[in-house]
Design an enzyme around this catalytic site. Structure first.
Site, mmCIF file in Angstrom:
data_model
loop_
_atom_site.group_PDB
_atom_site.id
_atom_site.type_symbol
_atom_site.label_atom_id
_atom_site.label_comp_id
_atom_site.label_asym_id
_atom_site.label_seq_id
_atom_site.Cartn_x
_atom_site.Cartn_y
_atom_site.Cartn_z
ATOM 1 C CD1 TRP A 184 0.840 -0.312 3.417
ATOM 2 C CD2 TRP A 184 -1.325 0.705 3.634
ATOM 3 N NE1 TRP A 184 1.119 0.592 4.054
ATOM 4 C CE2 TRP A 184 -0.124 0.780 4.675
ATOM 5 C CE3 TRP A 184 -1.953 2.248 3.951
ATOM 6 C CZ2 TRP A 184 -0.399 1.909 6.081
ATOM 7 C CZ3 TRP A 184 -2.230 2.095 4.981
ATOM 8 C CH2 TRP A 184 -1.286 2.280 6.374
ATOM 9 C CG ASP A 185 4.745 0.741 1.547
ATOM 10 O OD1 ASP A 185 4.353 -0.295 2.071
ATOM 11 O OD2 ASP A 185 6.107 0.545 1.987
ATOM 12 C CD GLU A 219 2.011 -4.944 9.157
ATOM 13 O OE1 GLU A 219 3.275 -5.123 9.387
ATOM 14 O OE2 GLU A 219 2.382 -4.606 8.583
ATOM 15 C CE LYS A 249 5.148 -2.681 11.967
ATOM 16 N NZ LYS A 249 5.552 -3.638 10.600
ATOM 17 C CD GLN A 250 2.594 0.759 10.167
ATOM 18 O OE1 GLN A 250 2.511 -0.586 10.514
ATOM 19 N NE2 GLN A 250 3.049 1.510 8.895
HETATM 20 C C1 BGC Z 1 4.535 -1.960 7.785
HETATM 21 C C2 BGC Z 1 3.919 -1.656 5.980
HETATM 22 C C3 BGC Z 1 4.853 -1.506 5.525
HETATM 23 C C4 BGC Z 1 5.457 -2.161 4.985
HETATM 24 C C5 BGC Z 1 6.309 -1.410 3.417
HETATM 25 C C6 BGC Z 1 5.741 -2.559 7.022
HETATM 26 O O1 BGC Z 1 6.441 -3.072 8.451
HETATM 27 O O2 BGC Z 1 3.433 -1.777 9.005
HETATM 28 O O3 BGC Z 1 2.516 -0.911 6.620
HETATM 29 O O4 BGC Z 1 3.967 -1.346 4.234
HETATM 30 O O5 BGC Z 1 6.622 -2.343 5.709
HETATM 31 O O6 BGC Z 1 7.478 -1.297 3.860
#
Ligand code: BGC
Length: 781
Positions: A357-358, A494, A607-608
């Site tokens: 999704w980045d 996550e 986490k984010q």
């Molecule tokens: C993040 C995801 C991201 C992925 C790739 C993961 O650590 O939690 O949101 O898409 O890294 O960058």
């Protein structure tokens, strides 16, 4: 003229001031050069122990014996060694008297200077300059200037192509925090092989190596030539090289140029590959490296024209922001609709080149507003991989199209199910399916900014229909409460897997279904023929959009508390609090004692941004009070264990007035690789963070949002910034925005007579083309 004189002014340079082999892998990432077609890590030309060189070609994926599909570490075009009377110069084999490397981000050049003293006391100075041409993406150049400082020994240069490459696949389980010896650390890995020989040979003018990938059957063709006189050749199945004795003509300095052309069977038919590749090289050799370099420089300058961001301040912001833009510029394939950008772009193997999704959420805004053609191609990749998404949905027992959490060349789900050391199960591939709504979000953001209804009708429509069908089949109906739910989900955070009703996912799905219905209506009105064709082909039932709307209205959005705080998922508020008490030197939180990624699920640690992501992506849907309440609640519980996290906190911090923290979040995002503040820059560039940093500048400090089809601004500048300028492409025009502490100057570059209504702190203002319009505001109004 020495090579150094070609470099730009200091503020455009990223330097390695002295030899630091302990950090060589991080520099390999930092010094990646590229042009969207290929990326090449900044390794030493002569190779050194512990290095991890890599050339990655967009779209060249392979499976064969790897755990999941890999972006192939392709043949390396860089190798070049200097031999002084039979002794090979290397930073590990000779004494290094002086060393410096400089990445010129304005021009896409990597410069190197190393002065060696060999065992006989002979001093030799090597300067190199390398580039991957942005003018001709199949061409790379490397110039080497060699100076005999205190001797007249014979010097030879060897250069060629190394196809003995492998990908890192799995790492044996070691204790947490195990430190590997820098020179042998990659030897521990199980490696995957993707390349096999096809043909290799040499002529008077070039050496040629063609390899094939073992599973997908791509052919990769490389032709290389060194300038200078008679050459000897080494031709193996997997590597080719030529060697030339230098003729110093009585002087001290001599220059050797290496030109390399690269083509693959993705670009031309296999039967034409060899000829095409050799012709590209021959044409470039005839004109010479200087001409190729000049073309490249002109193309790079053109790229910066609409992409540059100017920050007048004393701190590191300007260089860090431009550094991110540099990587965004070399990441995009421009017109190739069958490739997207992986989580580390073309700079490393981490995440195996997979697309997340980045792309839609973090990278796309930069391309939409500075290079819409590149944005369009990135979205077209989702169209061309729709078959894979349909297969994913079918494999999981659903209808329509389900985009892969991690995608490669086909759109099939490629997420690994275990961590590389085999210790932990990963559930993203099964559960992190908000990606499907994120793709729709990317498409509609692009269409809104560009007005490209042809894209919507030609590509977007089919995606929106198929993905809406997926949601309809994935949502579960709770008959008792007459509401729709999504169970067994992972949101952007996550740490928490198998949760029910993740607010972010549910809210985005609601948005998706409502917007898809509107977009269909728009196409039916504005692009009737295309609409009818797609509707007939997909057997669209006339009542489907109404069904989407009706379901959307009944999707369960986890209840807000009285305070307005959104519950991240069912039961989140009942979880244990694990207060954050330790912050690192960058002000970033550490895991509370005893916690790590895989055991935080029973806590409220995040986490984010997850719920917070909604406030940013759907700015109209939440009022200031709700934004503030959610920011305060979740910011205190977020560990930022993804580089995607700080940028969003910076943007929201500015929006709700937590400007002190916002500045530090911005720097954290902007410096992610230059300061290596996630500790894994060596594995590849954090390209999403680069995109997030650009959004910090434009959406954070610039306060830019699109609301009701208008460009709106609520700027705020840190006290140490004198001004900020950026440019936004908007429906065929460009709006240049210059922001000062208490006023902004807008300039619309468009055909005479055109005007745009924008909003500054909620006040509509008309900007006429060709005029500088100065508007005052009171900061924070
Ligand atoms: C993040 C995801 C991201 C992925 C790739 C993961 O650590 O939690 O949101 O898409 O890294 O960058």
């Amino acid at each position: 003229m020495t090579l150094k004189n070609l470099l730009s002014a200091h503020e455009w340079l990223i330097e390695e001031p002295a030899l630091d082999l302990a950090r060589q892998n991080a520099y390999e990432t930092l010094f990646t050069i590229g042009n969207g077609y290929l990326g090449t890590r900044g390794s030493f030309e002569e190779r050194v122990r512990g290095d991890l060189p890599g050339t990655f070609l967009a779209g060249i994926y392979d499976h064969h014996d790897s755990t999941v599909v890999d972006l192939v570490s392709c043949p390396d075009w860089l190798p070049l060694s200097v031999w002084v009377d039979g002794e090979r110069l290397s930073v590990q084999g000779a004494m290094v008297l002086e060393h410096r490397r400089v990445l010129d981000i304005r021009q896409g050049l990597l410069y190197r200077l190393t002065r060696f003293e060999d065992r006989q006391g002979r001093r030799t100075r090597l300067e190199t300059l390398r580039f991957a041409s942005l003018a001709n993406r199949h061409l790379c150049g490397l110039r080497a200037d060699i100076t005999r400082e205190n001797h007249e020994a014979p010097v030879a240069v060897e250069g060629g192509i190394d196809g003995r490459r492998f990908n890192l696949d799995r790492l044996p389980a070691y204790d947490e925090g195990h430190v590997f010896d820098a020179e042998s650390r990659f030897e521990k890995w199980a490696k995957s092989r993707h390349l096999g020989p096809v043909s290799s040979d040499g002529s008077d003018s070039a050496v040629y190596l063609e390899l094939g990938t073992l599973d997908r059957g791509h052919h990769l063709a490389y032709a290389s030539s060194l300038s200078g006189g008679a050459k000897t050749k080494r031709i193996d199945d997997l590597a080719v090289a030529e060697r030339v004795k230098l003729d110093f003509e009585g002087g001290q300095r001599c220059t050797v140029d290496k030109l390399v052309s690269i083509w693959t069977s993705r670009d031309v038919e296999v039967s034409k590959l060899r000829r095409t590749c050799l012709e590209t090289l021959a044409a470039a050799s005839t004109r010479g490296l200087t001409a190729a370099l000049n073309d490249h420089l002109a193309a790079f300058a053109e790229r910066w024209r609409d992409s540059d961001v100017v920050i007048e301040s004393d701190g590191p912001a300007q260089r860090a922001v431009r550094y991110g833009i540099y990587h965004l510029l070399i990441a995009a394939g421009d017109r190739d609709e069958r490739v997207s950008i992986g989580a580390n772009a073309l700079s490393g193997e981490r995440y195996r080149g997979h697309v997340f999704w980045d792309t839609e959420i973090y990278l796309l805004p930069f391309y939409i507003y500075t290079q819409p053609a590149a944005a369009r191609a990135l979205l077209a990749y989702r169209y061309h991989t729709l078959e894979g998404a349909i297969a994913n949905a079918r494999a999981n027992g659903y209808q329509g199209a389900q985009y892969a959490w991690e995608a490669a060349d086909t759109g099939h789900e490629e997420t690994p199910t275990w961590t590389v050391d085999g210790k932990h199960r990963l559930w993203m591939g099964e559960e992190e399916f908000h990606i499907t709504a994120d793709v729709a979000y990317g498409i509609l953001t692009y269409v809104r900014a560009t007005g490209d209804l042809d894209f919507l009708a030609g590509y977007g429509l089919e995606i929106l229909i198929q993905t809406s069908r997926f949601w309809v089949s994935r949502l579960e109906h709770d008959a008792e409460r007459d509401r729709f739910e999504l169970r067994r989900v992972m949101g952007p955070d996550e740490f928490h897997e198998h949760v029910d009703n993740n607010a972010f996912t549910n809210r985005m799905v609601k948005w998706h279904l409502l917007e898809a219905a509107d977009a269909l209506e728009l196409c039916r009105g504005e692009r009737r023929a295309a609409f009818d064709e797609v509707a007939a082909r997909l057997a669209l039932n006339a009542s489907e959009p109404a069904t989407w709307q009706s379901i959307a209205e009944r999707i369960h959005i986890p209840a807000d508390r009285e305070t307005g705080v959104i519950e991240q998922f069912d039961g989140y508020f009942d979880l244990k609090e694990a207060p954050i008490t330790v912050w690192d030197e960058n002000g970033m939180p550490a895991y509370p004692e005893g916690y790590h990624h895989f055991n935080s699920a029973d806590t409220t640690l995040v986490k984010q941004p997850d719920a917070l992501m909604l406030l940013y992506l759907l700015p109209d849907q939440f009022d200031d009070r709700v934004k503030r309440a959610n920011y305060d609640f979740y910011e205190a519980r977020t560990l930022h264990k993804s580089s995607l996290s700080p940028a969003i906190h910076a943007i929201l911090g500015i929006e709700i007035g937590d400007t002190a923290k916002a500045e530090s979040y911005f720097l954290r995002s902007a410096l992610v690789d230059l300061a290596d503040n996630q500790g894994n820059t060596e594995e590849g560039i954090h390209i999403a963070s680069a995109g997030g940093t650009w959004q910090c500048v434009v959406a954070g400090f610039g306060g830019f949002r699109v609301k009701q089809g208008r460009m709106t601004f609520r700027p705020w500048l840190p006290a140490s910034w004198r001004w900020l300028r950026f440019r936004l492409k908007w429906r065929g025009a460009v709006l240049q925005v210059s922001i000062f502490s208490d006023h902004a100057v807008f300039r619309l570059e468009a055909e005479p007579g055109r005007s745009e209504t924008i909003e500054l702190f909620d006040r509509p203002r008309v900007i006429e083309a060709g005029k500088d319009v100065l508007l005052r505001f009171s900061p924070g109004s």
